[in-house]
Motif scaffolding. Structure first.
Motif, mmCIF file in Angstrom:
data_model
loop_
_atom_site.group_PDB
_atom_site.id
_atom_site.type_symbol
_atom_site.label_atom_id
_atom_site.label_comp_id
_atom_site.label_asym_id
_atom_site.label_seq_id
_atom_site.Cartn_x
_atom_site.Cartn_y
_atom_site.Cartn_z
ATOM 1 N N UNK A 1 39.773 40.570 29.761
ATOM 2 C CA UNK A 1 38.586 41.409 29.941
ATOM 3 C C UNK A 1 37.563 40.814 30.902
ATOM 4 N N UNK A 2 37.811 39.589 31.375
ATOM 5 C CA UNK A 2 36.916 38.995 32.376
ATOM 6 C C UNK A 2 37.643 37.880 33.114
ATOM 7 N N UNK B 1 46.920 42.602 33.719
ATOM 8 C CA UNK B 1 45.762 43.416 34.065
ATOM 9 C C UNK B 1 44.471 42.684 33.666
ATOM 10 N N UNK B 2 43.522 42.639 34.590
ATOM 11 C CA UNK B 2 42.211 42.046 34.316
ATOM 12 C C UNK B 2 41.155 43.119 34.543
ATOM 13 N N UNK B 3 40.525 43.579 33.452
ATOM 14 C CA UNK B 3 39.541 44.660 33.539
ATOM 15 C C UNK B 3 38.688 44.628 32.284
ATOM 16 N N UNK B 4 37.371 44.728 32.429
ATOM 17 C CA UNK B 4 36.486 44.678 31.262
ATOM 18 C C UNK B 4 36.406 46.017 30.537
ATOM 19 N N UNK B 5 37.023 47.047 31.106
ATOM 20 C CA UNK B 5 37.037 48.367 30.477
ATOM 21 C C UNK B 5 38.368 48.551 29.739
ATOM 22 N N UNK B 6 38.323 48.504 28.401
ATOM 23 C CA UNK B 6 39.549 48.580 27.604
ATOM 24 C C UNK B 6 40.287 49.893 27.824
ATOM 25 N N UNK C 1 54.113 31.572 36.414
ATOM 26 C CA UNK C 1 55.526 31.627 36.801
ATOM 27 C C UNK C 1 56.219 32.900 36.328
ATOM 28 N N UNK C 2 55.746 33.502 35.241
ATOM 29 C CA UNK C 2 56.378 34.711 34.715
ATOM 30 C C UNK C 2 55.632 35.987 35.110
ATOM 31 N N UNK C 3 54.614 35.863 35.962
ATOM 32 C CA UNK C 3 53.814 37.017 36.367
ATOM 33 C C UNK C 3 54.168 37.411 37.795
ATOM 34 N N UNK C 4 54.467 38.688 38.004
ATOM 35 C CA UNK C 4 54.794 39.184 39.338
ATOM 36 C C UNK C 4 53.554 39.675 40.077
ATOM 37 N N UNK C 5 52.723 40.463 39.383
ATOM 38 C CA UNK C 5 51.550 41.050 40.023
ATOM 39 C C UNK C 5 50.367 41.002 39.058
ATOM 40 N N UNK C 6 49.192 40.642 39.591
ATOM 41 C CA UNK C 6 47.945 40.700 38.830
ATOM 42 C C UNK C 6 47.109 41.846 39.384
ATOM 43 N N UNK C 7 46.680 42.744 38.505
ATOM 44 C CA UNK C 7 45.782 43.836 38.880
ATOM 45 C C UNK C 7 44.374 43.415 38.484
ATOM 46 N N UNK C 8 43.496 43.238 39.472
ATOM 47 C CA UNK C 8 42.199 42.603 39.250
ATOM 48 C C UNK C 8 41.027 43.544 39.501
ATOM 49 N N UNK C 9 40.270 43.821 38.440
ATOM 50 C CA UNK C 9 39.032 44.579 38.592
ATOM 51 C C UNK C 9 38.019 43.716 39.349
ATOM 52 N N UNK C 10 37.181 44.332 40.163
ATOM 53 C CA UNK C 10 36.227 43.582 40.969
ATOM 54 C C UNK C 10 34.902 43.335 40.268
ATOM 55 N N UNK C 11 34.509 44.249 39.396
ATOM 56 C CA UNK C 11 33.186 44.153 38.772
ATOM 57 C C UNK C 11 33.322 43.863 37.281
ATOM 58 N N UNK C 12 33.124 42.585 36.944
ATOM 59 C CA UNK C 12 33.266 42.151 35.552
ATOM 60 C C UNK C 12 32.161 41.158 35.207
ATOM 61 N N UNK C 13 31.831 41.053 33.917
ATOM 62 C CA UNK C 13 30.826 40.070 33.508
ATOM 63 C C UNK C 13 31.384 38.653 33.544
ATOM 64 N N UNK C 14 30.491 37.672 33.539
ATOM 65 C CA UNK C 14 30.820 36.244 33.459
ATOM 66 C C UNK C 14 31.433 35.708 34.750
ATOM 67 N N UNK C 15 32.529 36.271 35.206
ATOM 68 C CA UNK C 15 33.135 35.878 36.481
ATOM 69 C C UNK C 15 33.726 37.122 37.120
#
Length: 240
Positions: A46-47, A18-23, A59-73
């Motif tokens: 978090x970013x 999970x990639x999200x700046x909101x904990x 290689x060990x990751x099946x799915x990445x859940x990606x937030x669209x609005x994050x700082x830095x990148x």
């Protein structure tokens, strides 16, 4: 890694990042998946920059859940870099916005699905199942926005000129076959299976296509092929 098309309660597991700046939001997703499925949230970033460092080996990751609005990148830039390194990585875009341009840019960058955060409780697990089955996941309302934006951008692009049209002539018959299958949303592995060649050979053909068409990624190649008449501009069928 979990086998495709197996039931949610089959005991098979998926590894989710999970990639999200909101904990609080990341924690909520983790709890939802652990309670309602056999999936494992194996990492949280978090970013975008942190995600790229943590996901150096996917290689060990099946799915990445990606937030669209994050700082830095932001999510779009992060998806683009992840997808460029591993085109078959399953990435689901998560956002609070149903902006057509954002949907288009996320999907163009390499996301295999797009879901609003307000839909997560009811649709997230189904969305993960769909992208793991090799499908594109867009709820009906978002699919309409995406394809409207797609056709708008194609219409606004420059008319094909003779020079660009001629570039297609440099493609071999096999490269044209590969490109046509890519326009149908088929993964590299799927292309390899259909053409009875290795996935490595497919990637070699794709690299040659990029060089000959003077494009940088799969989406640009597909848009080029559609715009210049190699294939019919029939959109991918989104999962509902």
């Amino acid at each position: 890694m979990r086998r495709l098309n197996t039931p949610l309660n089959s005991g098979q597991e998926l590894n989710i990042f999970v990639v999200d700046d909101n904990a609080n939001h990341s924690t909520g997703i983790k709890q939802l998946l652990e309670i309602q499925s056999g999936y494992n949230v194996v990492g949280i970033a978090t970013n975008g920059e942190e995600a790229l460092k943590r996901l150096n080996d996917t290689s060990d990751i099946d799915v990445v859940l990606m937030d669209m609005n994050m700082p830095e990148m932001d999510g779009v830039a992060t998806i683009q870099q992840l997808a460029s390194k591993n085109p078959d990585l399953k990435i689901l875009a998560l956002t609070g916005y149903d902006d057509p341009d954002l949907i288009f840019r996320a999907m163009r960058s390499g996301a295999r699905g797009y879901i609003l955060k307000t839909m997560i409780t009811s649709q997230l697990i189904n969305a993960i199942e769909e992208v793991m089955a090799g499908k594109v996941y867009l709820p009906p309302a978002l699919a309409t926005k995406f394809f409207d934006e797609f056709h708008t951008k194609v219409a606004k692009s420059n008319r094909p000129d003779a020079t660009k049209q001629a570039l297609l002539n440099y493609l071999t018959t096999r490269e044209k076959e590969v490109l046509k299958l890519l326009t149908e949303g088929i993964t590299y592995k799927g292309v390899a299976d259909k053409l009875v060649i290795s996935e490595t050979t497919v990637k070699t053909h794709v690299n040659n296509i990029f060089q000959k068409l003077q494009v940088n990624d799969r989406t640009q190649a597909v848009l080029y092929a559609i715009k210049h008449g190699l294939v019919d501009p029939t959109p991918l069928q989104a999962a509902v």
